[in-house]
Design an enzyme around this catalytic site. Structure first.
Site, PDB file in Angstrom:
ATOM      1  N   ASP A  24      -4.763 -22.756  36.345  1.00 42.13           N
ATOM      2  CA  ASP A  24      -5.487 -23.907  36.860  1.00 42.13           C
ATOM      3  C   ASP A  24      -4.529 -24.723  37.736  1.00 42.13           C
ATOM      4  OD1 ASP A  24      -7.458 -25.898  37.153  1.00 42.13           O
ATOM      5  OD2 ASP A  24      -6.780 -26.943  35.344  1.00 42.13           O
ATOM      6  N   PHE A  25      -5.073 -25.650  38.510  1.00 43.93           N
ATOM      7  CA  PHE A  25      -4.217 -26.496  39.356  1.00 43.93           C
ATOM      8  C   PHE A  25      -3.947 -27.847  38.691  1.00 43.93           C
ATOM      9  CE2 PHE A  25      -3.465 -29.655  42.677  1.00 43.93           C
ATOM     10  CZ  PHE A  25      -2.388 -29.085  43.334  1.00 43.93           C
TER      11      PHE A  25
END
Length: 258
Positions: A24-25
């Site tokens: 994920d970011f």
């Protein structure tokens, strides 16, 4: 859920080749920022991702709730696969995918975004992020006494789209999301990426939010490793935990030096 230290990480990946590493970011590769446009990769992560992408035994990518264009620009590392809007759009490493039902949802998302912007204009700190195929109403910077108002307005505006079956609502950290009612999520995106790019790979997924749970489930089903990023005591189907994005960076260093 067990805390993941570097020795554990070494043991988990020992002898695995290829390795599919997806992250994920926000809250994982980046610290959570007050506003989405202020988020940046943690120091050193760009180089680490580049180094991993250049290793023959790794396939590396990012799966985000952000739009594809946004997450590509913020990570800005060639040789990665990028998935935006929770995997409704995917690009990189020869993969060019957009869910066939995503485009038809853009008009509904645009209408809902417009209506929410009008109704929330007077609420301090609340704002709407239109990502074409999904939208997010953020209230991280909204004083607590207004939170119920944000939720009420969001429910009122989106009710018609949920009732019609065209959209559904999901919750994230201090945010509410409206997505098209498509049977698609980060887990389905992870499965597609693995099947298209590296079907025999050992998958690892790292994420910090409720929207990452589908990916944790998918990676577990594939015999891989899910790593939740955040405080202890959270209900998750991830098997391992790292405390913070800083620890994610340390894990990337360890993978680079294997």
């Amino acid at each position: 859920m067990l805390d993941l230290d570097l020795d554990d990480l070494k043991s988990l990946v020992a002898g695995q080749d290829p390795i599919l590493l997806l992250l994920d970011f926000d809250g994982t590769l980046s610290e959570i920022a007050p506003r989405p446009e202020q988020a940046t990769l943690c120091p050193g992560n760009q180089l680490l991702l580049c180094q991993l992408a250049n290793r023959s035994e790794f396939v590396v990518g990012v799966i985000s709730g952000r739009s594809l264009h946004d997450v590509e620009a913020r990570v800005n590392v060639p040789g990665l696969v990028y998935a935006g809007n929770h995997g409704l759009e995917i690009s990189g490493l020869g993969l060019d995918y957009r869910h066939p039902d995503a485009e038809s949802a853009s008009r509904t998302i645009s209408q809902a975004s417009h209506d929410l912007e009008i109704r929330l204009a007077g609420v301090p700190g609340a704002f709407v992020e239109n990502k074409t195929y999904t939208l997010t109403t953020h209230f991280r910077q909204t004083p607590p006494q207004y939170h119920d108002q944000v939720v009420s307005v969001f429910d009122d505006i989106t009710h018609q789209f949920v009732q019609s079956g065209s959209c559904h609502v999901t919750e994230a950290k201090m945010a509410l999301e409206l997505r098209p009612a498509i049977d698609w999520n980060k887990g389905r995106a992870l499965t597609l990426i693995r099947s298209r790019l590296s079907p025999e790979s050992f998958p690892i997924y790292m994420g910090d939010d409720a929207t990452d749970e589908d990916a944790f489930g998918a990676v577990r089903s594939a015999g891989g490793v899910g790593v939740y990023v955040g405080p202890p005591g959270v209900s998750t189907c991830a098997s391992w935990r790292l405390a913070s994005p800083e620890d994610v960076s340390a894990a990337l260093v360890e993978l680079v030096t294997l």
